[in-house]
Design a protein around this motif. Structure first.
Motif, PDB file in Angstrom:
ATOM      1  N   VAL A  64      -0.142   7.505   7.814  1.00 28.73           N
ATOM      2  CA  VAL A  64      -0.367   6.237   8.515  1.00 28.73           C
ATOM      3  C   VAL A  64       0.618   5.183   8.013  1.00 28.73           C
ATOM      4  O   VAL A  64       1.245   4.452   8.797  1.00 28.73           O
ATOM      5  CB  VAL A  64      -1.816   5.731   8.311  1.00 28.73           C
ATOM      6  N   LEU A  65       0.779   5.134   6.690  1.00 27.01           N
ATOM      7  CA  LEU A  65       1.689   4.134   6.136  1.00 27.01           C
ATOM      8  C   LEU A  65       3.140   4.440   6.507  1.00 27.01           C
ATOM      9  O   LEU A  65       3.943   3.535   6.749  1.00 27.01           O
ATOM     10  CB  LEU A  65       1.522   4.055   4.614  1.00 27.01           C
TER      11      LEU A  65
ATOM     12  N   ALA B 272       0.833  -1.203   0.000  1.00 25.19           N
ATOM     13  CA  ALA B 272       0.000   0.000   0.000  1.00 25.19           C
ATOM     14  C   ALA B 272       0.870   1.257   0.000  1.00 25.19           C
ATOM     15  O   ALA B 272       0.596   2.228  -0.704  1.00 25.19           O
ATOM     16  CB  ALA B 272      -0.931   0.007   1.207  1.00 25.19           C
TER      17      ALA B 272
ATOM     18  N   LEU C  81      -7.679  12.893   2.987  1.00 23.67           N
ATOM     19  CA  LEU C  81      -7.729  11.441   3.113  1.00 23.67           C
ATOM     20  C   LEU C  81      -6.405  10.817   2.664  1.00 23.67           C
ATOM     21  O   LEU C  81      -5.807   9.987   3.361  1.00 23.67           O
ATOM     22  CB  LEU C  81      -8.860  10.926   2.230  1.00 23.67           C
TER      23      LEU C  81
ATOM     24  N   ILE D 110       0.893   4.276  -2.822  1.00 19.97           N
ATOM     25  CA  ILE D 110       0.661   5.690  -2.541  1.00 19.97           C
ATOM     26  C   ILE D 110       1.873   6.521  -2.970  1.00 19.97           C
ATOM     27  O   ILE D 110       1.743   7.659  -3.439  1.00 19.97           O
ATOM     28  CB  ILE D 110       0.284   5.904  -1.055  1.00 19.97           C
TER      29      ILE D 110
ATOM     30  N   ALA E 150      -3.690   8.866   4.907  1.00 20.81           N
ATOM     31  CA  ALA E 150      -3.286   7.504   4.532  1.00 20.81           C
ATOM     32  C   ALA E 150      -1.769   7.432   4.386  1.00 20.81           C
ATOM     33  O   ALA E 150      -1.121   6.497   4.879  1.00 20.81           O
ATOM     34  CB  ALA E 150      -3.958   7.092   3.227  1.00 20.81           C
TER      35      ALA E 150
END
Ligand code: TRP
Length: 477
Positions: free
Chosen positions: A337-338, A205, A330, A209, A334
C-alpha cells in the motif's frame, strides 16, 4: 494612469525584501511552508524509482561501483540542477513553460530555450505510460499480500507468483488501469491540501516499514554479503553503459529534467533556502533508495537468488520476507500500500505538466484534460504491458546494434531516463550557468552568502554539463 502606475512601482521598490524579482506582476498561491514544499517535492522524488528501479539496476550493473557513481551524480549533478530548476520556478512564479518564457523575455534571451519546458512535458508523459504499468504490479501485490499468497511460500513459489502476473495480459492491463485511474482522480481535482496531509503521514510510514525490513535482512544471516554487494566497488563490472544508467537514474529518482521542480518551485515562498531544501529532498530520496537496497540484497543471497534478476527483483525478494515473518500478510499488504502511495505521489507529478498546459493554453477543463491524457497514456502503456508477455520478442529498434536486445518497455525506459532526462538536464545546466545573466538567479540562490552562489555557479557551469556531456560522448563512441 501614469500616476497610479508610478505609485505602484514606488510601492514595489519600497518593498522590504529588496529582491529584483519582486517586479514579477502575477504570482500564484504558495506552499504554506518550507515543509509543505519539501513534502511535495519528496513525494514526487520518492517513488518506484527508489524501491523498484534502484535495486534492480544496481543488481544488473554489479553493485558497489554503480552505487558510488550514482551517489556522485546525485551530489555534483543532481543537486545543482535541482537548485537551478527550483530557482527558475520561484523566479518565474508560473507553470514551467510560462516561467521559462517570462525569464527569457526579461533577460532578453532566445525564445528557443523554452524548448526545455516542452521536452519536459513530453518526457513526463512518456514515463507515465510505463510507470503506471509498474504501479499496477504494486497494486496487484497489495491484493496478493492481503490474501495470504506469500505465507510460507518458497522462493520458487514467489517467483512463480510473479511470472504468473506477467504472463497475464488481462491482469496487467486491469491493474495498469486502476493505477492510472488513481492518478487521474487526483490530478483532475487539482493537487492540493489532502495530498499534502496524506504525504506527511504516509512517507514517514514507508520509511518505518523499510527500517523493519532492513532489520529483518539483518537477521537473515546474509546481511554482510548484501552490504558488500552494495558498497564495495568493483569498477570492472560497471562499464560505460552502467555510468550512463547511474547518471540517468540520478535524474529519474530526483524528478529532474522535466520541469517538475520548476513547477513546484514556483509555489515556494521567498526567504526559504533553496540550497538547504534541495539538499534535504535529495538526502531523503537517496536514503529511501539505500534502505530498499539494504532490505533486498541480503534476501537475494539468503535465498540463492540472482542480483541481476531484472525488473521483478523487488517482487521476488520482499514477499519472501513477508511469507516468513509473523503477521507477514498484514506487513506485506501495508508495504505494498505504501509503495503504491509513493508511486502515486510521483505519477501525479508526471501527469500534471501536460494537464496544466492543456488547461492554460488550450482552455480544456481540468477534469477533462486529466481524463483524456490519462486514457491516452493508458493506451500507449498497453505496449509496455504486452512487452512482458505477448510482445516479449518485439524489438522496435532491433536494426540498431545498441538496441538489439531491448523490448518495448526497456526501450521506453532507456529513451526517457538515459537520454531525454540527461539531455534536458544538460540544457538546463547550460542555460542556467552560461546563457542566463547571473543576476537573474543570484537573488534566489545566494541567501546573503556569496560563497553558496559561487559554489553552485561553479558546479552548474563546469561540473554538471561537462560530466553529462562526457558520459554521452563515451556511450556514443
Ligand atoms: N522520481 C520518481 C521516482 O523515482 C519518478 C518521477 C516522478 C519522475 N516525476 C518525475 C522522474 C519527473 C523524472 C522526472 O519514482
Amino acid at each position: 494612469m501614469t500616476d497610479i502606475d508610478s505609485t505602484a512601482d514606488g510601492l514595489r521598490a519600497a518593498a522590504p525584501s529588496g529582491s529584483a524579482s519582486d517586479a514579477a506582476p502575477v504570482r500564484h498561491a504558495q506552499w504554506s511552508s518550507r515543509l509543505a514544499f519539501i513534502l511535495a517535492a519528496t513525494g514526487s522524488a520518492v517513488g518506484l524509482g527508489n524501491i523498484w528501479k534502484f535495486p534492480y539496476i544496481t543488481g544488473e550493473y554489479g553493485g558497489g561501483a554503480f552505487v558510488l557513481v550514482y551517489l556522485a551524480c546525485i551530489a555534483v549533478i543532481g543537486i545543482p540542477i535541482m537548485m537551478a530548476e527550483v530557482a527558475l520556478g520561484r523566479r518565474g512564479g508560473q507553470s514551467p513553460i510560462n516561467t521559462m518564457r517570462r525569464i527569457l523575455r526579461e533577460d532578453g534571451r532566445s525564445r528557443h530555450w523554452a524548448l526545455i519546458g516542452w521536452l519536459g512535458v513530453a518526457a513526463a508523459f512518456l514515463i507515465l505510460t510505463f510507470y503506471s504499468v509498474i504501479g499496477g504490479w504494486a497494486v496487484a501485490y497489495v491484493v496478493r499480500a492481503g490474501g495470504g499468497a506469500f505465507s510460507g511460500a518458497s522462493s520458487d513459489g514467489i517467483a512463480a507468483l510473479f511470472s504468473g502476473l506477467l504472463a497475464s495480459p488481462g491482469e496487467l492491463l486491469f491493474w495498469h488501469g486502476v493505477f492510472m485511474a488513481l492518478t487521474v482522480a487526483v490530478v483532475a481535482r487539482g493537487v492540493s491540501g489532502g495530498l499534502e496531509r496524506a504525504t506527511s503521514i504516509l512517507m514517514p510510514a514507508l520509511f518505518v516499514i523499510l527500517l523493519v525490513l532492513v532489520g529483518y535482512a539483518l537477521a537473515s544471516g546474509h546481511f554482510s554479503q548484501g552490504l558488500r554487494f552494495l558498497f564495495s566497488p568493483d569498477f570492472s563490472k560497471i562499464g560505460v553503459g552502467g555510468v550512463l544508467a547511474a547518471l540517468g537514474h540520478a535524474f529519474f529518482t530526483l524528478s529532474l529534467g522535466m520541469g517538475v521542480m520548476i513547477a513546484y518551485g514556483s509555489y515556494l515562498p521567498r526567504g526559504v533556502s533553496i540550497t538547504r531544501t534541495a539538499v534535504s529532498v535529495s538526502v531523503m530520496d537517496t536514503t529511501v533508495a539505500l534502505l530498499a537496497g539494504l532490505a533486498i540484497f541480503p534476501l537475494v543471497y539468503a535465498n540463492g537468488l540472482e542480483p541481476s534478476a531484472g525488473p521483478g527483483l523487488v517482487f521476488k525478494t520482499l514477499p519472501l520476507a513477508f511469507g516468513q515473518m509473523p503477521l507477514g500478510g498484514l506487513f506485506g499488504a501495508a508495504f505494498f500500500v505504501l509503495l503504491v502511495f509513493a508511486a502515486w505521489t510521483s505519477s501525479i507529478s508526471l501527469l500534471e505538466p501536460l494537464v496544466e498546459w492543456l488547461e492554460e493554453h488550450r482552455g480544456v477543463r481540468r477534469g477533462i484534460a486529466a481524463a483524456a491524457a490519462g486514457i491516452v497514456a493508458w493506451v500507449i502503456g498497453i505496449a509496455s504491458a504486452l512487452s512482458f508477455n505477448l510482445w516479449a520478442d518485439v524489438r522496435p529498434l532491433g536494426m540498431f546494434a545498441a538496441f538489439a536486445d531491448k523490448g518495448i518497455f526497456d526501450l521506453l525506459d532507456y529513451l526517457t531516463a538515459n537520454l531525454m532526462l540527461p539531455l534536458v538536464g544538460l540544457a538546463t545546466a547550460v542555460f542556467a550557468g552560461w546563457v542566463l545573466s547571473p543576476r537573474i538567479l543570484e537573488g534566489e540562490l545566494s541567501e546573503g552568502r556569496g560563497h553558496v552562489f559561487r559554489l553552485w555557479r561553479f558546479l552548474i557551469r563546469w561540473v554538471s554539463p561537462v560530466a553529462v556531456a562526457a558520459v554521452f560522448w563515451h556511450n556514443l563512441g
